[in-house]
Write a protein that holds these residues in place. Structure first.
Motif, PDB file in Angstrom:
ATOM      1  N   ALA A  15       0.819  -1.202   0.000  1.00 30.44           N
ATOM      2  CA  ALA A  15       0.000   0.000   0.000  1.00 30.44           C
ATOM      3  C   ALA A  15       0.851   1.249   0.000  1.00 30.44           C
ATOM      4  O   ALA A  15       0.417   2.290  -0.436  1.00 30.44           O
ATOM      5  N   ALA A  16       2.068   1.134   0.517  1.00 25.75           N
ATOM      6  CA  ALA A  16       2.828   2.354   0.721  1.00 25.75           C
ATOM      7  C   ALA A  16       4.301   2.179   0.462  1.00 25.75           C
ATOM      8  O   ALA A  16       4.786   2.378  -0.628  1.00 25.75           O
ATOM      9  N   LEU A  17       5.029   1.751   1.481  1.00 31.47           N
ATOM     10  CA  LEU A  17       6.463   1.883   1.468  1.00 31.47           C
ATOM     11  C   LEU A  17       7.153   1.047   0.420  1.00 31.47           C
ATOM     12  O   LEU A  17       7.320  -0.139   0.603  1.00 31.47           O
ATOM     13  N   ALA A  18       7.580   1.676  -0.627  1.00 31.91           N
ATOM     14  CA  ALA A  18       8.441   0.973  -1.567  1.00 31.91           C
ATOM     15  C   ALA A  18       9.719   0.563  -0.847  1.00 31.91           C
ATOM     16  O   ALA A  18      10.395  -0.373  -1.242  1.00 31.91           O
ATOM     17  N   LEU A  19      10.037   1.258   0.245  1.00 35.56           N
ATOM     18  CA  LEU A  19      11.266   0.961   0.984  1.00 35.56           C
ATOM     19  C   LEU A  19      11.169  -0.358   1.730  1.00 35.56           C
ATOM     20  O   LEU A  19      12.178  -0.924   2.105  1.00 35.56           O
ATOM     21  N   ALA A  20       9.952  -0.826   1.966  1.00 40.20           N
ATOM     22  CA  ALA A  20       9.821  -1.990   2.840  1.00 40.20           C
ATOM     23  C   ALA A  20      10.344  -3.251   2.191  1.00 40.20           C
ATOM     24  O   ALA A  20      10.845  -4.122   2.863  1.00 40.20           O
ATOM     25  N   SER A  21      10.221  -3.361   0.889  1.00 40.30           N
ATOM     26  CA  SER A  21      10.627  -4.599   0.256  1.00 40.30           C
ATOM     27  C   SER A  21      11.201  -4.354  -1.120  1.00 40.30           C
ATOM     28  O   SER A  21      10.483  -3.987  -2.031  1.00 40.30           O
ATOM     29  N   PRO A  22      12.491  -4.569  -1.267  1.00 39.80           N
ATOM     30  CA  PRO A  22      13.133  -4.309  -2.556  1.00 39.80           C
ATOM     31  C   PRO A  22      12.473  -5.098  -3.675  1.00 39.80           C
ATOM     32  O   PRO A  22      12.304  -4.597  -4.773  1.00 39.80           O
ATOM     33  N   LEU A  23      12.078  -6.341  -3.390  1.00 36.62           N
ATOM     34  CA  LEU A  23      11.561  -7.161  -4.486  1.00 36.62           C
ATOM     35  C   LEU A  23      10.203  -6.653  -4.937  1.00 36.62           C
ATOM     36  O   LEU A  23       9.917  -6.564  -6.127  1.00 36.62           O
ATOM     37  N   LEU A  85       0.433   8.830   5.478  1.00 39.31           N
ATOM     38  CA  LEU A  85      -0.659   9.131   4.539  1.00 39.31           C
ATOM     39  C   LEU A  85      -1.561   7.898   4.387  1.00 39.31           C
ATOM     40  O   LEU A  85      -2.789   7.994   4.462  1.00 39.31           O
ATOM     41  N   VAL A  86      -0.919   6.736   4.204  1.00 36.41           N
ATOM     42  CA  VAL A  86      -1.691   5.504   4.023  1.00 36.41           C
ATOM     43  C   VAL A  86      -2.520   5.212   5.274  1.00 36.41           C
ATOM     44  O   VAL A  86      -3.715   4.910   5.191  1.00 36.41           O
ATOM     45  N   LEU A  87      -1.883   5.331   6.446  1.00 32.35           N
ATOM     46  CA  LEU A  87      -2.603   5.023   7.684  1.00 32.35           C
ATOM     47  C   LEU A  87      -3.765   5.998   7.897  1.00 32.35           C
ATOM     48  O   LEU A  87      -4.854   5.609   8.320  1.00 32.35           O
ATOM     49  N   ASP A  88      -3.519   7.277   7.582  1.00 34.62           N
ATOM     50  CA  ASP A  88      -4.597   8.275   7.727  1.00 34.62           C
ATOM     51  C   ASP A  88      -5.775   7.935   6.809  1.00 34.62           C
ATOM     52  O   ASP A  88      -6.938   8.022   7.195  1.00 34.62           O
ATOM     53  N   LYS A  89      -5.447   7.563   5.571  1.00 32.11           N
ATOM     54  CA  LYS A  89      -6.511   7.238   4.607  1.00 32.11           C
ATOM     55  C   LYS A  89      -7.294   6.014   5.074  1.00 32.11           C
ATOM     56  O   LYS A  89      -8.509   5.941   4.906  1.00 32.11           O
ATOM     57  N   MET A  90      -6.572   5.042   5.644  1.00 34.81           N
ATOM     58  CA  MET A  90      -7.250   3.845   6.147  1.00 34.81           C
ATOM     59  C   MET A  90      -8.213   4.231   7.272  1.00 34.81           C
ATOM     60  O   MET A  90      -9.321   3.704   7.364  1.00 34.81           O
ATOM     61  N   GLU A 148      -5.626   7.686  -5.479  1.00 35.40           N
ATOM     62  CA  GLU A 148      -4.715   8.430  -6.375  1.00 35.40           C
ATOM     63  C   GLU A 148      -3.551   9.074  -5.619  1.00 35.40           C
ATOM     64  O   GLU A 148      -2.409   9.021  -6.048  1.00 35.40           O
ATOM     65  N   GLU A 149      -3.883   9.698  -4.489  1.00 38.26           N
ATOM     66  CA  GLU A 149      -2.857  10.453  -3.747  1.00 38.26           C
ATOM     67  C   GLU A 149      -1.752   9.489  -3.276  1.00 38.26           C
ATOM     68  O   GLU A 149      -0.555   9.799  -3.364  1.00 38.26           O
ATOM     69  N   ILE A 150      -2.173   8.318  -2.796  1.00 42.58           N
ATOM     70  CA  ILE A 150      -1.189   7.323  -2.342  1.00 42.58           C
ATOM     71  C   ILE A 150      -0.362   6.830  -3.515  1.00 42.58           C
ATOM     72  O   ILE A 150       0.862   6.730  -3.436  1.00 42.58           O
ATOM     73  N   LEU A 151      -1.033   6.524  -4.623  1.00 40.43           N
ATOM     74  CA  LEU A 151      -0.316   5.989  -5.788  1.00 40.43           C
ATOM     75  C   LEU A 151       0.718   6.991  -6.292  1.00 40.43           C
ATOM     76  O   LEU A 151       1.835   6.622  -6.646  1.00 40.43           O
ATOM     77  N   GLU A 152       0.350   8.267  -6.290  1.00 38.19           N
ATOM     78  CA  GLU A 152       1.295   9.294  -6.765  1.00 38.19           C
ATOM     79  C   GLU A 152       2.484   9.409  -5.812  1.00 38.19           C
ATOM     80  O   GLU A 152       3.640   9.488  -6.243  1.00 38.19           O
ATOM     81  N   ALA A 153       2.186   9.396  -4.503  1.00 44.89           N
ATOM     82  CA  ALA A 153       3.265   9.515  -3.516  1.00 44.89           C
ATOM     83  C   ALA A 153       4.193   8.306  -3.607  1.00 44.89           C
ATOM     84  O   ALA A 153       5.416   8.421  -3.497  1.00 44.89           O
ATOM     85  N   GLN A 154       3.592   7.142  -3.828  1.00 41.99           N
ATOM     86  CA  GLN A 154       4.354   5.908  -3.950  1.00 41.99           C
ATOM     87  C   GLN A 154       5.282   5.967  -5.162  1.00 41.99           C
ATOM     88  O   GLN A 154       6.456   5.616  -5.090  1.00 41.99           O
ATOM     89  N   GLU A 155       4.714   6.419  -6.264  1.00 45.13           N
ATOM     90  CA  GLU A 155       5.476   6.493  -7.513  1.00 45.13           C
ATOM     91  C   GLU A 155       6.647   7.474  -7.367  1.00 45.13           C
ATOM     92  O   GLU A 155       7.766   7.200  -7.785  1.00 45.13           O
ATOM     93  N   SER A 156       6.356   8.601  -6.726  1.00 45.81           N
ATOM     94  CA  SER A 156       7.385   9.618  -6.548  1.00 45.81           C
ATOM     95  C   SER A 156       8.522   9.082  -5.664  1.00 45.81           C
ATOM     96  O   SER A 156       9.701   9.260  -5.960  1.00 45.81           O
ATOM     97  N   LEU A 157       8.149   8.370  -4.578  1.00 46.59           N
ATOM     98  CA  LEU A 157       9.157   7.783  -3.705  1.00 46.59           C
ATOM     99  C   LEU A 157       9.974   6.745  -4.472  1.00 46.59           C
ATOM    100  O   LEU A 157      11.197   6.691  -4.372  1.00 46.59           O
ATOM    101  N   ARG A 158       9.281   5.941  -5.271  1.00 43.95           N
ATOM    102  CA  ARG A 158       9.971   4.883  -6.003  1.00 43.95           C
ATOM    103  C   ARG A 158      10.992   5.486  -6.973  1.00 43.95           C
ATOM    104  O   ARG A 158      12.123   5.011  -7.069  1.00 43.95           O
ATOM    105  N   GLU A 159      10.593   6.559  -7.648  1.00 46.68           N
ATOM    106  CA  GLU A 159      11.512   7.185  -8.614  1.00 46.68           C
ATOM    107  C   GLU A 159      12.735   7.767  -7.906  1.00 46.68           C
ATOM    108  O   GLU A 159      13.863   7.603  -8.361  1.00 46.68           O
ATOM    109  N   GLU A 160      12.495   8.439  -6.778  1.00 42.31           N
ATOM    110  CA  GLU A 160      13.624   9.036  -6.046  1.00 42.31           C
ATOM    111  C   GLU A 160      14.551   7.959  -5.502  1.00 42.31           C
ATOM    112  O   GLU A 160      15.768   8.098  -5.517  1.00 42.31           O
TER     113      GLU A 160
END
Length: 202
Positions: A15-23, A85-90, A148-160
């Protein structure tokens, strides 16, 4: 770590942290780039052990990721903001993810006790509270999966994160691509190994 790896990492990574799992991140990554490029010239390694190679690649990936995060503290902060953000949305969707995560974390504390017998571990993992918390989190995760907001934040984190990882290891894209190729091969092998089960029972 057992519980966290199943639920918390699953919850946050998906749902959120791209950092949580490299795979998980790697899978999400290359899917856009990978289509139409089916791992060409990668068929040669059949004599080797794909699982061992996969482990080595995963290790490279997670070490590179760790370095990238250590050298770019803002990534961790961005990850935490995404998690919140994810927890707040949940919570807005009517769930109580923070309470459920606390339940899982206290179970995890208990599992760290090295004196626990295998039976006692099972009891902790299969206790009603823990099972319920995991179910709640899965439902909560599904409720925000398309946000949408989560997906965008996720994508931005993943790119960085990817950009920082390329600074640490110029070959990281090849590593990820190779992991995907191996994964597909391993899945195909598993499917081939499963015996053709006709309508035997019933």
């Amino acid at each position: 770590m057992k519980i966290r790896s199943q639920s918390l990492a699953g919850l946050i990574a998906a749902a959120a942290l791209a950092l949580a799992s490299p795979l998980v991140m790697a899978q999400g990554m290359g899917q856009q780039e990978q289509q139409g490029q089916g791992g060409m010239g990668m068929q040669g390694g059949q004599g080797g052990n794909p699982q061992m190679e996969m482990q080595q690649l995963q290790q490279t990936l997670s070490e590179t990721q760790q370095q990238a995060i250590e050298n770019n503290p803002q990534l961790e902060q961005q990850g935490e903001e995404l998690e919140n953000l994810v927890l707040d949305k949940m919570e807005s969707a009517g769930y109580e993810p923070r309470r459920d995560l606390e339940t899982l974390e206290s179970a995890e504390e208990q599992l760290r006790d090295e004196d626990l017998s295998a039976e006692e571990r099972q009891e902790v993992i299969q206790s009603e509270d823990v099972q319920q918390a995991q179910m709640n989190l899965q439902e909560a995760q599904q409720s925000v999966a398309e946000d949408e907001e989560i997906l965008e934040a996720q994508e931005s984190l993943r790119e960085e994160l990817m950009s920082a990882m390329r600074d640490e290891n110029a070959d990281i894209d090849d590593v990820i691509e190779r992991m995907q190729t191996l994964q597909q091969q391993m899945q195909q092998q598993q499917q081939q190994q499963q015996p053709q089960q006709g309508g035997e029972g019933g």
